[in-house]
Enzyme design. Sequence first.
Site, mmCIF file in Angstrom:
data_model
loop_
_atom_site.group_PDB
_atom_site.id
_atom_site.type_symbol
_atom_site.label_atom_id
_atom_site.label_comp_id
_atom_site.label_asym_id
_atom_site.label_seq_id
_atom_site.Cartn_x
_atom_site.Cartn_y
_atom_site.Cartn_z
ATOM 1 N N GLY A 16 0.768 -1.223 0.000
ATOM 2 C CA GLY A 16 0.000 0.000 0.000
ATOM 3 C C GLY A 16 0.804 1.280 0.000
ATOM 4 O O GLY A 16 1.559 1.533 0.919
ATOM 5 N N CYS A 17 0.602 2.097 -1.000
ATOM 6 C CA CYS A 17 1.176 3.443 -1.081
ATOM 7 C C CYS A 17 2.701 3.424 -1.273
ATOM 8 O O CYS A 17 3.393 2.512 -0.867
ATOM 9 C CB CYS A 17 0.849 4.288 0.141
#
Length: 401
Positions: A16-17
């Site tokens: 994530g991210c």
Amino acid sequence: MVVRKPREGDVRIPSGCAIAGIIDRSGQRHDGQDILKSIALMHDRGNGLGGGFAAYGIYPEYRDLYAFHIMYEGVEARAETERYLDQFFMSEKQERIPTEPVAAIKNPPDIWRYFVAPHPMRLNMSGLDESEYTMQHVFHINGQIEGAFVASSGKNMGAFKGVGYPEDIGEFYRIQDYDAWAWTAHGRFPTNTPGWWGGAHPFTLLNWSVVHNGEISSYDANRRYVEQFGYDCRLQTDTEVIAYLFDLLVRRHGFTQETAAHIMAASSWEDIDKLPADVREYETALRAAYSSALVNGPFSVILGSDDGLLALNDRLKLRALMVGEKGPMVYLASEQAAIEVVCPDAENVRSIEGGVPFVVQLDEVARQRLSESSENSPFERPFAHETGVMPKGRKEACQHA
């Protein structure tokens, strides 16, 4: 033939991210090509619902003025906001932020920038200092003017963000046309919160900017805590509270950035109990007083400020964050490859330690800090103003009154 379905671990699933940061400690400014290349390499860590950049040193000709980057959803929002700014600030210049049409960027808002100073009479009547005055008006625009959002509000810096992959957002804002001594970037993969222009990273307040990979499970406790001090959490994401915590702890409460980071990633009570008595007493007081500022959950954060960059991982290091150096340049990224793509011969490449702030300051700032007394440390002699409730002169005057 039986085909086995892929199991967890068989396929690379990004955690994530993506975040990245670049700083030249000498203060020399560089265009946005390297930060764009670094964050673009981590394309698969995002999903196109958020990307953005923060840049420091981009407005030297207006260095003493607040640079408001404001997004508008309609002409009414712009008209109301400009009336409000005219009432409380004096404007040196206002203009649309230059953008470039990009096929992947759909329905962008109308984005303007304003170089302003607080209205002297209004500021004096408010009884606030300049930073507090500006902060309160930023929160008013975000919370009270429908369809207007302040993307950044610092001096000689700005945030450029929106809905899209970061490489598309960078092209949209023509990031390569700006020169900065420090850059941060973010590619978003929203999980529990919506992807919208105001909810993209970086999250800013005054000269603070934060890019974050992870999830803040303590968000409600942190939000309630900062709201007691007048901070307004309206951006529909957990990350904004990190920017407000740094502002509260450093600007308002006077801690160093390192101590603020230590408060947010505090030692466990079990570890505190094992410390020597003098250190244990300090750590116990710090954690007890600021228990609601403790940030829980997996996270890696890059904080930008006038001083430089600060990187922080949660104590269990559940999110990746790497650092590399070359001369006066320091590179931060979620993946080592994102450092090496812009600096193939980077030196001392390593992982940021969990719970320990990694601080890189401008050389000028570092020299100034060395000439000052240490603060917020249990091992150093405190400043005179920390030894009593009131300065010595006034205290003695009161006792003799």
